[in-house]
Design a protein around this motif. Sequence first.
Motif, PDB file in Angstrom:
ATOM      1  N   VAL A  65       0.813  -1.207   0.000  1.00  0.00           N
ATOM      2  CA  VAL A  65       0.000   0.000   0.000  1.00  0.00           C
ATOM      3  C   VAL A  65       0.851   1.263   0.000  1.00  0.00           C
ATOM      4  O   VAL A  65       0.348   2.344  -0.287  1.00  0.00           O
ATOM      5  N   TYR A  66       2.137   1.131   0.304  1.00  0.00           N
ATOM      6  CA  TYR A  66       3.008   2.309   0.350  1.00  0.00           C
ATOM      7  C   TYR A  66       3.321   2.804  -1.067  1.00  0.00           C
ATOM      8  O   TYR A  66       3.664   2.025  -1.948  1.00  0.00           O
ATOM      9  N   GLY A  67       3.243   4.105  -1.236  1.00  0.00           N
ATOM     10  CA  GLY A  67       3.676   4.738  -2.469  1.00  0.00           C
ATOM     11  C   GLY A  67       5.137   5.115  -2.365  1.00  0.00           C
ATOM     12  O   GLY A  67       5.817   4.797  -1.386  1.00  0.00           O
ATOM     13  N   ALA A  68       5.622   5.844  -3.350  1.00  0.00           N
ATOM     14  CA  ALA A  68       7.039   6.184  -3.408  1.00  0.00           C
ATOM     15  C   ALA A  68       7.465   7.014  -2.205  1.00  0.00           C
ATOM     16  O   ALA A  68       8.544   6.790  -1.645  1.00  0.00           O
ATOM     17  N   ARG A  69       6.623   7.950  -1.778  1.00  0.00           N
ATOM     18  CA  ARG A  69       7.006   8.821  -0.656  1.00  0.00           C
ATOM     19  C   ARG A  69       7.181   8.027   0.632  1.00  0.00           C
ATOM     20  O   ARG A  69       8.162   8.204   1.372  1.00  0.00           O
ATOM     21  N   LYS A  70       6.245   7.136   0.921  1.00  0.00           N
ATOM     22  CA  LYS A  70       6.337   6.360   2.162  1.00  0.00           C
ATOM     23  C   LYS A  70       7.452   5.314   2.092  1.00  0.00           C
ATOM     24  O   LYS A  70       8.097   5.038   3.102  1.00  0.00           O
ATOM     25  N   VAL A  71       7.668   4.736   0.936  1.00  0.00           N
ATOM     26  CA  VAL A  71       8.788   3.792   0.785  1.00  0.00           C
ATOM     27  C   VAL A  71      10.094   4.533   1.027  1.00  0.00           C
ATOM     28  O   VAL A  71      10.971   4.050   1.740  1.00  0.00           O
ATOM     29  N   TRP A  72      10.219   5.724   0.443  1.00  0.00           N
ATOM     30  CA  TRP A  72      11.422   6.544   0.624  1.00  0.00           C
ATOM     31  C   TRP A  72      11.639   6.877   2.093  1.00  0.00           C
ATOM     32  O   TRP A  72      12.755   6.746   2.604  1.00  0.00           O
ATOM     33  N   ARG A  73      10.566   7.274   2.803  1.00  0.00           N
ATOM     34  CA  ARG A  73      10.703   7.598   4.229  1.00  0.00           C
ATOM     35  C   ARG A  73      11.098   6.375   5.047  1.00  0.00           C
ATOM     36  O   ARG A  73      11.922   6.461   5.958  1.00  0.00           O
ATOM     37  N   GLN A  74      10.526   5.221   4.725  1.00  0.00           N
ATOM     38  CA  GLN A  74      10.861   3.990   5.446  1.00  0.00           C
ATOM     39  C   GLN A  74      12.320   3.604   5.208  1.00  0.00           C
ATOM     40  O   GLN A  74      13.022   3.200   6.143  1.00  0.00           O
ATOM     41  N   VAL A  87      13.656   6.500  -5.839  1.00  0.00           N
ATOM     42  CA  VAL A  87      12.629   5.537  -5.429  1.00  0.00           C
ATOM     43  C   VAL A  87      11.458   5.594  -6.407  1.00  0.00           C
ATOM     44  O   VAL A  87      10.925   4.554  -6.817  1.00  0.00           O
ATOM     45  N   GLU A  88      11.053   6.806  -6.798  1.00  0.00           N
ATOM     46  CA  GLU A  88       9.946   6.948  -7.755  1.00  0.00           C
ATOM     47  C   GLU A  88      10.293   6.274  -9.076  1.00  0.00           C
ATOM     48  O   GLU A  88       9.477   5.551  -9.654  1.00  0.00           O
ATOM     49  N   ARG A  89      11.513   6.495  -9.558  1.00  0.00           N
ATOM     50  CA  ARG A  89      11.938   5.911 -10.832  1.00  0.00           C
ATOM     51  C   ARG A  89      11.971   4.389 -10.770  1.00  0.00           C
ATOM     52  O   ARG A  89      11.474   3.709 -11.677  1.00  0.00           O
ATOM     53  N   LEU A  90      12.498   3.856  -9.681  1.00  0.00           N
ATOM     54  CA  LEU A  90      12.582   2.394  -9.544  1.00  0.00           C
ATOM     55  C   LEU A  90      11.200   1.771  -9.395  1.00  0.00           C
ATOM     56  O   LEU A  90      10.920   0.719  -9.974  1.00  0.00           O
ATOM     57  N   ARG A  92       8.437   2.967 -10.592  1.00  0.00           N
ATOM     58  CA  ARG A  92       7.811   3.047 -11.916  1.00  0.00           C
ATOM     59  C   ARG A  92       8.329   1.916 -12.802  1.00  0.00           C
ATOM     60  O   ARG A  92       7.559   1.255 -13.501  1.00  0.00           O
ATOM     61  N   ARG A  93       9.650   1.696 -12.761  1.00  0.00           N
ATOM     62  CA  ARG A  93      10.249   0.639 -13.575  1.00  0.00           C
ATOM     63  C   ARG A  93       9.748  -0.745 -13.173  1.00  0.00           C
ATOM     64  O   ARG A  93       9.551  -1.612 -14.016  1.00  0.00           O
ATOM     65  N   LEU A  94       9.530  -0.938 -11.875  1.00  0.00           N
ATOM     66  CA  LEU A  94       9.066  -2.235 -11.369  1.00  0.00           C
ATOM     67  C   LEU A  94       7.549  -2.398 -11.465  1.00  0.00           C
ATOM     68  O   LEU A  94       7.024  -3.486 -11.215  1.00  0.00           O
ATOM     69  N   GLY A  95       6.854  -1.310 -11.766  1.00  0.00           N
ATOM     70  CA  GLY A  95       5.392  -1.382 -11.849  1.00  0.00           C
ATOM     71  C   GLY A  95       4.730  -1.381 -10.490  1.00  0.00           C
ATOM     72  O   GLY A  95       3.599  -1.858 -10.358  1.00  0.00           O
ATOM     73  N   LEU A  96       5.403  -0.856  -9.472  1.00  0.00           N
ATOM     74  CA  LEU A  96       4.844  -0.809  -8.123  1.00  0.00           C
ATOM     75  C   LEU A  96       4.116   0.507  -7.913  1.00  0.00           C
ATOM     76  O   LEU A  96       4.594   1.561  -8.336  1.00  0.00           O
ATOM     77  N   GLN A  97       2.981   0.443  -7.236  1.00  0.00           N
ATOM     78  CA  GLN A  97       2.186   1.627  -6.938  1.00  0.00           C
ATOM     79  C   GLN A  97       1.622   1.490  -5.551  1.00  0.00           C
ATOM     80  O   GLN A  97       1.337   0.395  -5.088  1.00  0.00           O
ATOM     81  N   GLY A  98       1.418   2.624  -4.927  1.00  0.00           N
ATOM     82  CA  GLY A  98       0.727   2.623  -3.654  1.00  0.00           C
ATOM     83  C   GLY A  98      -0.769   2.700  -3.880  1.00  0.00           C
ATOM     84  O   GLY A  98      -1.250   2.893  -4.994  1.00  0.00           O
ATOM     85  N   VAL A  99      -1.515   2.539  -2.801  1.00  0.00           N
ATOM     86  CA  VAL A  99      -2.964   2.635  -2.894  1.00  0.00           C
ATOM     87  C   VAL A  99      -3.352   4.103  -2.935  1.00  0.00           C
ATOM     88  O   VAL A  99      -2.835   4.919  -2.179  1.00  0.00           O
TER      89      VAL A  99
END
Length: 155
Positions: A65-74, A87-90, A92-99
């Motif tokens: 459920v974490y987006g780029a901002r929360k992943v970056w903070r963690q 983190v945003e670029r990676l 996007r490349r991996l196809g990961l999105q937060g809720v």
Amino acid sequence: MRAFIDAQRGHFGVEPICKALQVAPSGYWRHAARLRNPALVPQRARRDAVLVDEVQRVHRANLQVYGARKVWRQLHREGVAVARCTVERLMRRLGLQGVVRGKTPRTTVSDRVTPCPRDHVNRQFQASRPNALWVSDRTSDGKNRFIAFSRGRRP
């Protein structure tokens, strides 16, 4: 493309294949050198390979459920120094999105039963004389207010 060149290079040679594919042979040779000597791989690519695992781990550990901002903070809490744009670029490349919280914007829901109006100009927006062709459009601003646009073509 590189795999294709690798597979066919014994039969045709690298330069003729690159010429046919309109690719610079130097790019292929750079790729081949990096496969032979991993120290030639750019530092960013090496760092990305390490960070990809970290980003995936944090994303999975938080129920995806974490987006780029929360992943970056963690990652920063865990002591991994990384830029948020990385983190945003990676992700996007991996196809990961937060809720996404809240409602998604509702766009036009067309009625399949009602026939569409005819296209009288067959998408040819060229007028042969003044006032021969008028184009109009009606759109909504999302608050049940409609805005109409009308434009005549003059030479």
